[in-house]
Write an enzyme that holds these catalytic residues in place. Structure first.
Site, short mmCIF file in Angstrom:
data_model
loop_
_atom_site.label_atom_id
_atom_site.label_comp_id
_atom_site.label_asym_id
_atom_site.label_seq_id
_atom_site.Cartn_x
_atom_site.Cartn_y
_atom_site.Cartn_z
N ASP A 279 0.80 -1.19 0.08
CA ASP A 279 -0.01 0.04 0.09
C ASP A 279 0.93 1.37 -0.17
O ASP A 279 2.14 1.30 0.15
CB ASP A 279 -0.98 0.22 1.21
CG ASP A 279 -2.06 0.82 0.79
OD1 ASP A 279 -2.37 1.72 0.02
OD2 ASP A 279 -3.14 0.75 1.61
C1 NOJ Z 1 -3.98 3.99 0.04
C2 NOJ Z 1 -5.34 2.99 0.23
O1 NOJ Z 1 -5.14 2.43 1.46
C3 NOJ Z 1 -5.47 1.93 -0.60
O2 NOJ Z 1 -6.80 1.33 -0.56
C4 NOJ Z 1 -5.36 2.51 -2.27
O3 NOJ Z 1 -5.80 1.57 -3.12
C5 NOJ Z 1 -4.05 3.24 -2.49
N1 NOJ Z 1 -4.08 4.37 -1.39
C6 NOJ Z 1 -4.00 3.85 -3.80
O4 NOJ Z 1 -4.76 5.17 -3.79
#
Ligand code: NOJ
Length: 716
Positions: free
Chosen positions: A286
């Site tokens: 993430d």
């Molecule tokens: C952070 C988020 O936790 C995740 O769910 C998301 O896909 C990513 N950012 C990309 O935007």
């Protein structure tokens, strides 16, 4: 002679052509050979480039050069920004034509519940209990996104979530293991189809691996304290279902799992995901989760964080650049075996081949706009929105009669276009049908429909009050310590009731709310979630009885925030029924699986094909449901299990299957379920599923308080 010479020349050309063309470019060669061939040609820096997913920024003046140097494996397009299809293809051309090996870039974006056509938020999709419709929504989202050059979506989110204070409960399928598994797999199938390289399909990245939904106190990013049993019984199965459905990618989560952050966790990423489940796609961290290993306190610097993440099994790094900037040296200094870098690169390349990026790198539609918001997309959005809504109370005011003299429509959501929730893809609020428009278009010709914006004094036959929480009160890190209706909306409802109106409350929410102060004043209460583009039409379809509400809660609605976390599948305690507080009991206001419609259903007794069986033997459970009311409607038959005595304590009740059926008035349907050894199994001390002898209570029905049960005895 001439023909012969020409043929020889053509063969020669062909031969030299094939001899020059590297194997990895041959679409007919086996995937593993293409990967190996390409890997053998790559230098370390190019390999690390493939493991990097920087953030796309339109003002980034270095991007073209970085792509040319092979340093960009993938790009993430951030929430709220856009990458025009033509620009995407321009960047791809640089990768394919100017970088040394011509490896295409993978473009990722959060297509969470639609791209331009917005469907209900995922929690709402789960409330439909209709996985086929969920799959259709993902197919449409994929076709819109892929027409605009997106290759990978960061969806589905299958984090089991049992604390509605957590803002991200809106992004998954709620509190139940099976619902998360079934809806997760349906979305994967919808995005990817049988072959994700086909036109109109995109890859799915399942998230957040794993346990992210167990954030302590509902505070996002907080650590989680999860035993291996809890992981394997509750948090992992939905991921397994998505991997089995073919998901090409998995996102490692932000949270710490009992002392080891999920993005450096060899147990979950390597032992379970890769070795036990055989996952061979790639793991993406993430957003900055690799650098955050320093903040977690398990890495002294970025280099150590990168080594730990890659070693545990995080193949690609989202938005931070530690892999690219530190791992060359770590390999040189033997702090990281080069073979581990190769393992990660292989995984990324496999997915790029699987998605057909090498063979079809330019995939934006020549006229992408033609692919968006098609009539079929709107039809599906309307049906799914309607099926997602859950009727929690109705004293008979619904469906609204066409003969009403007057309807007042009020509340902030009456004309609001904040109907898409937190992730909106490329959704445009101007496409949305407001509740006001939906109601006006369906009200009877003789009914006076008025919008009451300011004055609260107007009396009418019915007041439809549209209340809720806006898209910034839920979603990432939008946690609430108070889950009642905000902004004085409870008072508005009370006043309208006290003025003598029949009050229909429609709630636009991203989480279970504490509606204790609303229920006494609502003659009808409809949970609409954030329903997406067709919101107003779907609400009107239900209010006027064009369809009967058929949504069921995928998550318990508590009586008070003080009860949290609260979910139906508690393990049995030594003192059952004692789950209370001094001031209230431990029961929800509205339980998991609950929801009303405009007709009545009657159930037969539950029948088992055998009441005594040997462990491992297949048993069928069947029940007949009859529509005894006056309207065609859908009903969800739910099947639950309780293992009465096992080697380990089990949930008092757990959902093991369900089926949504549509019945005309007077029609009956016998619904038959297989009760499988997998459903009956308990994990033994080594976490292997075993079916033990003993008694199992099997229950089925349409509403949690009225289940029909039978005992199944397994005997050796
Ligand atoms: C952070 C988020 O936790 C995740 O769910 C998301 O896909 C990513 N950012 C990309 O935007």
């Amino acid at each position: 002679m001439k023909t012969f010479l020409l043929t020889v020349a053509a063969c020669g050309l062909l031969l030299t052509g094939t001899a020059k063309e590297p194997l990895y470019r041959d679409p007919t060669a086996p995937l593993a050979e293409r990967v190996d061939d390409l890997l053998s040609r790559m230098i370390l820096r190019e390999k690390l480039g493939q493991l990097s997913q920087p953030l796309y920024r339109s003002d980034d003046t270095t991007l073209d050069a970085r792509i040319t140097r092979g340093e960009v494996g993938s790009l993430v397009v951030a929430h709220g920004s856009a990458l025009a299809p033509a620009e995407r293809d321009r960047l791809q051309r640089i990768a394919v034509e100017r970088s040394r090996l011509g490896i295409p870039v993978l473009f990722g974006f959060d297509v969470i519940h639609g791209y331009r056509t917005l469907f209900p938020i995922p929690l709402g999709i789960a409330a439909s209990w209709n996985p086929e419709l969920a799959e259709a929504s993902a197919r449409i989202a994929a076709s819109e996104a892929s027409a605009c050059g997106i290759d990978l979506t960061f969806s589905p989110m299958v984090d089991v979530a049992r604390d509605p204070r957590w803002g991200r409960i809106s992004e998954g399928s709620g509190e139940d293991v099976l619902l998360n598994a079934v809806f997760g797999a349906a979305l994967v199938r919808g995005y990817q189809g049988d072959d994700p390289s086909k036109q109109g399909r995109i890859g799915a990245c399942v998230k957040h691996f794993v346990g992210y939904g167990a954030a302590l106190g509902g505070r996002d990013y907080q650590f989680t304290e999860l035993s291996e049993r809890a992981l394997r019984e509750t948090y992992l199965p939905p991921f397994k279902a998505c991997v089995d459905a073919g998901a090409v990618s998995v996102m490692s989560a932000f949270n710490d799992i009992s002392g080891t952050p999920a993005s450096a966790n060899a147990l979950t990423l390597d032992r379970i995901l890769r070795k036990e489940w055989g996952f061979d796609g790639f793991v993406l961290s993430d957003w900055k989760a690799v650098t955050e290993l320093q903040e977690h306190g398990i890495a002294a610097d970025g280099a150590e964080a990168a080594v730990k993440a890659l070693t545990a099994g995080v193949d690609m790094e989202m938005t931070s650049d530690l892999y690219l900037t530190t791992l060359e040296q770590s390999v040189r200094e033997k702090r990281l075996p080069a073979a581990l870098v190769d393992r990660a690169v292989r995984a990324v390349l496999r997915v790029k081949f699987r998605l057909g990026l090498f063979d079809r790198p330019f995939r934006s539609h020549p006229e992408p706009d033609r692919m968006l918001l098609t009539p079929e997309a709107r039809r599906t959005a309307r049906q799914l929105a309607a099926e997602s809504m859950v009727l929690l109370k109705n004293d008979g005011v619904l469906p609204l009669s066409p003969d009403l003299r007057s309807i007042t429509v009020t509340g902030e959501w009456a004309v609001s276009r904040d109907l898409y929730g937190w992730w909106v893809g490329m959704g445009d609020g101007r496409d949305a049908v407001t509740v006001w428009d939906g109601i006006r278009s369906q009200a009877g010709r003789r009914t006076d429909v008025r919008l009451m914006s300011q004055s609260r004094s107007r009396r009418s036959d019915v007041a439809v009050v549209c209340v809720g929480e806006n898209g910034y009160l839920f979603g990432e890190n939008n946690n609430r310590s108070d889950i009642r209706l905000p902004y004085g909306q409870e008072q508005l409802i009370r006043e309208l009731k006290e003025q003598g109106n029949k009050v229909v409350v429609v709630v636009f929410n991203g989480r279970p709310l504490d509606l204790s102060a609303v229920v006494p004043y609502a003659d009808a209460l409809l949970i609409a979630w954030h329903p997406g583009t067709e919101a107003g039409n779907a609400v009107a379809d239900l209010l006027f009885g064009k369809r009967s509400p058929s949504g069921r809660l995928p998550v318990s609605f508590p009586k008070s925030v003080g009860q949290l976390p609260l979910f139906y599948s508690d393990r049995t305690s030594g003192r059952p029924g004692n789950d209370r507080y001094v001031s209230m009991d431990g029961q929800p206001l509205f339980p998991f699986g609950y929801g009303l419609g405009y007709t009545t259903f009657e159930y037969s007794e539950l029948r088992l094909s055998k009441s005594v069986a040997a462990p491992g033997e297949q048993v069928a459970a069947e029940i007949t449901v009859t529509n005894t009311g006056g309207m065609k409607a859908k009903e969800t038959v739910q099947l639950y299990l309780h293992d009465k005595a096992a080697s380990f304590t089990r949930p008092a009740r757990m959902l093991i299957d369900f089926r949504k059926v549509e019945l005309a008035p007077g029609e009956s349907r016998t619904v038959s379920f297989d009760v499988t050894p997998r459903q009956l199994a308990v994990l033994d001390a080594a976490f292997r599923p075993v079916v033990e002898a003993g008694e199992f209570e099997i229950s089925a029905g349409g509403t949690p308080s009225e289940l029909h049960s039978r005992i199944l005895t397994l005997k050796r």
